[in-house]
Scaffold this active site. Structure first.
Site, mmCIF file in Angstrom:
data_model
loop_
_atom_site.group_PDB
_atom_site.id
_atom_site.type_symbol
_atom_site.label_atom_id
_atom_site.label_comp_id
_atom_site.label_asym_id
_atom_site.label_seq_id
_atom_site.Cartn_x
_atom_site.Cartn_y
_atom_site.Cartn_z
ATOM 1 N N THR A 152 1.012 0.924 1.118
ATOM 2 C CA THR A 152 1.567 -0.088 0.224
ATOM 3 C C THR A 152 0.600 -0.326 -0.925
ATOM 4 O OG1 THR A 152 0.589 -1.997 1.355
ATOM 5 C CG2 THR A 152 2.771 -1.246 2.120
ATOM 6 N N CYS A 208 -7.039 -2.269 4.375
ATOM 7 C CA CYS A 208 -6.133 -1.718 3.366
ATOM 8 C C CYS A 208 -5.189 -2.805 2.838
ATOM 9 C CB CYS A 208 -5.342 -0.536 3.929
ATOM 10 S SG CYS A 208 -4.024 -0.992 5.075
ATOM 11 N N HIS A 209 -4.462 -2.472 1.784
ATOM 12 C CA HIS A 209 -3.555 -3.427 1.157
ATOM 13 C C HIS A 209 -2.551 -3.996 2.155
ATOM 14 C CE1 HIS A 209 0.057 -4.616 -1.173
ATOM 15 N NE2 HIS A 209 -0.851 -5.199 -1.935
ATOM 16 N N ALA A 210 -1.921 -3.130 2.942
ATOM 17 C CA ALA A 210 -0.913 -3.600 3.912
ATOM 18 C C ALA A 210 -1.516 -4.583 4.908
ATOM 19 C CB ALA A 210 -0.291 -2.409 4.646
#
Length: 152
Positions: free
Chosen positions: A72, A95-97
């Site tokens: 994402t 991470c972004h997610a």
């Protein structure tokens, strides 16, 4: 995504040649029913999969869908807000997610390596992030959306 750039509409061979890398071929397996990943926010969710490979597909995500993607990025936020869970092939706890799942309280599994090749849009799946798994539900399972989350 490589060298801090997202390549869309570029031939795989061009990227492999430019960066002197070889992408691993992931062959979908209809036999595989369960995937494993790293959890960012605990919860148990059942819902329909919506696979998103590009920004044009974001509008297809409906309330309660389980968003499945390679990874994402910030542009995914409108779709993520509708999703009951996030599953990504890549990524880890930072991470972004993962960050977004904790911020919005959405169960998420990252780093599964094969979510986008194991599941298909429309599959009914159950996500149990406490166990770090997501699996296909059989046709006899109810299709209603359920969501029970707890902070980890």
């Amino acid at each position: 995504f490589t060298d801090n750039k997202l390549f869309v509409g570029v031939l795989r061979k061009e990227i492999e040649d430019k960066y002197d890398i070889i992408f691993e071929d992931l062959i979908p397996s209809n036999d595989l029913k369960e995937i494993k990943g790293i959890s960012a926010f605990n919860g148990n969710v059942s819902g329909k999969v919506k696979i998103v490979f590009n920004l044009k597909q974001l509008d297809e995500v409906e309330d309660g869908d389980i968003l499945v993607s390679t990874m994402t990025m910030p542009d995914f936020l409108p779709a993520i807000k509708k999703a009951s869970a996030i599953i990504t092939d890549e990524g880890g706890i930072t991470c972004h997610a993962a960050v977004i799942s904790r911020e919005f309280g959405i169960p998420a599994l990252m780093g599964t390596k094969n979510a986008t090749t194991t599941f298909q849009t429309g599959d009914l799946v159950h996500v149990d992030t406490a166990q770090g798994v997501a699996y296909k539900l059989g046709p006899s399972q109810p299709e209603e959306h359920t969501n029970s989350t707890e902070k980890s």
